[in-house]
Scaffold this motif. Structure first.
Motif, PDB file in Angstrom:
ATOM      1  N   ASP A   1      20.189 -22.666   0.531  1.00  0.00           N
ATOM      2  CA  ASP A   1      18.886 -22.947  -0.076  1.00  0.00           C
ATOM      3  C   ASP A   1      19.054 -24.045  -1.116  1.00  0.00           C
ATOM      4  OD1 ASP A   1      19.904 -21.235  -2.317  1.00  0.00           O
ATOM      5  OD2 ASP A   1      19.430 -19.595  -0.944  1.00  0.00           O
TER       6      ASP A   1
ATOM      7  N   HIS B   1      11.955 -33.350   2.253  1.00  0.00           N
ATOM      8  CA  HIS B   1      11.683 -31.922   2.125  1.00  0.00           C
ATOM      9  C   HIS B   1      11.310 -31.611   0.680  1.00  0.00           C
ATOM     10  CE1 HIS B   1      12.869 -27.627   1.452  1.00  0.00           C
ATOM     11  NE2 HIS B   1      12.142 -27.497   2.547  1.00  0.00           N
TER      12      HIS B   1
ATOM     13  N   ASN C   1      10.768 -29.384  -2.618  1.00  0.00           N
ATOM     14  CA  ASN C   1      11.339 -28.222  -3.300  1.00  0.00           C
ATOM     15  C   ASN C   1      10.206 -27.271  -3.667  1.00  0.00           C
ATOM     16  OD1 ASN C   1      12.404 -26.449  -5.280  1.00  0.00           O
ATOM     17  ND2 ASN C   1      13.942 -27.950  -5.898  1.00  0.00           N
ATOM     18  N   ASN C   2      10.251 -26.045  -3.139  1.00  0.00           N
ATOM     19  CA  ASN C   2       9.108 -25.146  -3.363  1.00  0.00           C
ATOM     20  C   ASN C   2       9.088 -24.545  -4.762  1.00  0.00           C
ATOM     21  OD1 ASN C   2      11.313 -23.435  -2.722  1.00  0.00           O
ATOM     22  ND2 ASN C   2       9.947 -21.837  -1.922  1.00  0.00           N
TER      23      ASN C   2
ATOM     24  N   CYS D   1       5.986 -26.672  -6.246  1.00  0.00           N
ATOM     25  CA  CYS D   1       4.686 -26.741  -5.579  1.00  0.00           C
ATOM     26  C   CYS D   1       3.539 -26.812  -6.588  1.00  0.00           C
ATOM     27  CB  CYS D   1       4.491 -25.521  -4.674  1.00  0.00           C
ATOM     28  SG  CYS D   1       5.644 -25.437  -3.286  1.00  0.00           S
TER      29      CYS D   1
ATOM     30  N   PRO E   1      13.634 -23.437   2.232  1.00  0.00           N
ATOM     31  CA  PRO E   1      13.045 -23.318   0.898  1.00  0.00           C
ATOM     32  C   PRO E   1      14.131 -23.202  -0.175  1.00  0.00           C
ATOM     33  CG  PRO E   1      11.933 -21.870   2.453  1.00  0.00           C
ATOM     34  CD  PRO E   1      13.143 -22.402   3.157  1.00  0.00           C
TER      35      PRO E   1
ATOM     36  N   ASP F   1       6.267 -21.622   0.390  1.00  0.00           N
ATOM     37  CA  ASP F   1       6.740 -22.975   0.645  1.00  0.00           C
ATOM     38  C   ASP F   1       5.558 -23.952   0.608  1.00  0.00           C
ATOM     39  OD1 ASP F   1       8.597 -24.910   1.061  1.00  0.00           O
ATOM     40  OD2 ASP F   1       8.927 -24.485   3.183  1.00  0.00           O
TER      41      ASP F   1
ATOM     42  N   GLN G   1       4.917 -27.989   2.174  1.00  0.00           N
ATOM     43  CA  GLN G   1       5.412 -29.207   2.798  1.00  0.00           C
ATOM     44  C   GLN G   1       4.228 -30.082   3.173  1.00  0.00           C
ATOM     45  OE1 GLN G   1       8.637 -29.779   2.621  1.00  0.00           O
ATOM     46  NE2 GLN G   1       8.956 -27.688   1.809  1.00  0.00           N
TER      47      GLN G   1
END
Length: 481
Positions: free
Chosen positions: A270, A421, A423-424, A427, A466, A473, A475
């Protein structure tokens, strides 16, 4: 406006209008403030990387730090308070800085210091006594000044407007920020009577031909008094322009498909894991890992797999990550855009650190995750050095600064962007069209990658994971091209 002034203006209106000379100068003052606000609109320079010097609030001023490299000397005129700007500028750029607690004549100060004809950086904060010396400074003295950072005091007098217009014959205005200690509803349409302005000489500043509208306020600006409400001019289209700026950045971050890339995850499952093109890692001689903390799974994976040393850099976390199957070389330094010591921490450029290790010219991979410091460090990295990096996996931080777009475009001169990608942990619904403010990217050198133009934008790789396994998540889905 006084009662008497109101009566005079009312009589004048009845007789055919209230002129700018009526009402004891009150209407004229409003005209001056409106004209002053129009003159203070900043422009966008394509070659300015803003940096804050002198403190996090009242004593700090913004300058184009990359344009200070060629200055010969600096001057700091400060009437009240401690001068934190001068020692920071002096230490960072090895410049002699002449400090004064008042400003008499720029010509006299420059001449007495033996700096006539030399390139200068000047900071002025003399509590309202700045206007006369700036108006009287000869053009040949102003022409010497690369950058002029001033806090102005006052908005109502015509001479203030004249000074700004005179300075703009030699300089571009690049940044304006209103001091929130001076906020007042009595000076509309300006929000305050004191304001910091950065002027950049027209002989070194390059206007950005792609820019639309005036420069948006830099996020490096900060309230002079953190305990008081801030006040900045309203920008009617600010939200739309910021969204457009973010859209431009996201467009540049659209990945391309490579015909010859087999993605593999290196490092953690992760947070701490990065995708790279495994089959393109050939002839690797060394690797660099910036921002490691207590463990460096990525570095251990690379060192073990390819038998190369991994140079680790981190000046904030003194932990020394271990790798029983590989070779780590830990450096208690951080990467930056300039060699300097900040308190007890050492910063240096990517070019200097690679040279110090004897790795100039070697094939390498560089991983960077340094919580936002990556932008300036990468902007300062010369293209010939970037060209020798095979792959550059990174986590980037931030979406709302125009310099971010400049850095990504700079990198894309040498690299293809192959993976994106988010990074959650980052968010946010407030950054549209971005789903978050931190994101991992993979750049692959153009001398290695072969673009598959028939495939267009590739779908996100299932190898992305994630960063926070227990969090929702977020994206982005690119439309097909």
């Amino acid at each position: 406006m006084s009662i008497g002034s109101a009566v005079v203006c009312a009589i004048s209106i009845a007789g055919g209008g209230c002129s700018s000379e009526d009402t004891n100068g009150v209407a004229s003052e409003r005209d001056v403030r409106e004209a002053l606000l129009a003159e203070l609109q900043p422009v966008v320079l394509q070659n300015c990387t803003l940096g804050r010097f002198g403190g996090s609030n009242d004593s700090g001023l913004l300058v184009c730090k990359n344009l200070l490299e060629d200055a010969d000397a600096a001057y700091s005129f400060v009437s009240l308070g401690e001068d934190e700007w001068a020692p920071e500028i002096s230490a960072r750029y090895s410049l002699p800085v002449h400090q004064y607690d008042s400003l008499d004549s720029l010509t006299n100060h420059v001449a007495s210091s033996g700096d006539r004809g030399r390139r200068l950086a000047v900071r002025i904060d003399v509590e309202g006594k700045e206007w006369k010396p700036l108006m009287e400074a000869p053009r040949e003295v102003l022409a010497q000044i690369d950058q002029l950072a001033v806090e102005f005091h006052g908005v109502n007098e015509r001479r203030f407007l004249d000074v700004i217009r005179r300075l703009k014959q030699t300089f571009y205005i690049v940044n304006v920020y209103f001091n929130n200690n001076a906020c007042s509803s009595d000076v509309e349409p300006l929000p305050a009577w004191a304001y910091q302005v950065l002027f950049v000489n027209r002989r070194i500043g390059l206007l950005d031909p792609a820019a639309t509208g005036h420069q948006l306020p830099s996020p490096l600006n900060a309230p002079d008094n953190p305990a008081l409400p801030d006040c900045q001019p309203d920008i009617p289209d600010r939200d739309a322009r910021q969204r457009h700026q973010r859209q431009q950045l996201l467009d540049e971050l659209r990945p391309v498909a490579l015909r010859n890339c087999t993605l593999v995850r290196f490092g953690s499952e992760d947070d701490g894991g990065y995708l790279m093109c495994e089959n393109l890692i050939t002839g690797l001689q060394t690797a660099y890992s910036y921002g490691v903390g207590k463990n460096d799974d990525w570095g251990c994976h690379v060192s073990t797999r390819y038998g190369v040393p991994v140079h680790q850099y981190d000046c904030f976390d003194p932990a020394r990550p271990a790798c029983d199957t590989g070779t780590f070389v830990f450096h208690d330094e951080c990467i930056g855009d300039h060699k300097e010591r900040v308190e007890s921490r050492i910063f240096d450029t990517l070019a200097d650190q690679i040279a110090a290790n004897g790795d100039t010219g070697k094939r390498m991979i560089v991983k960077i995750d340094i919580e936002g410091a990556e932008w300036d460090a990468l902007m300062a990295t010369p293209d010939p050095l970037l060209e020798q990096i095979d792959q550059l996996p990174m986590e980037l931080h931030g979406v709302d600064d125009e310099r971010f777009l400049k850095v990504v475009r700079k990198l894309k001169r040498n690299f293809y962007l192959v993976n994106l990608h988010f990074n959650n942990f980052s968010c946010s619904t407030k950054l549209s069209p971005f789903p978050g403010w931190a994101y991992q990217v993979l750049f692959v050198n153009k001398r290695l990658g072969v673009v598959d133009r028939a495939r267009g934008t590739p779908p996100p790789s299932p190898l992305n994971a994630p960063d926070g396994p227990g969090l929702p998540d977020c994206q982005v889905a690119f439309t097909a091209r």
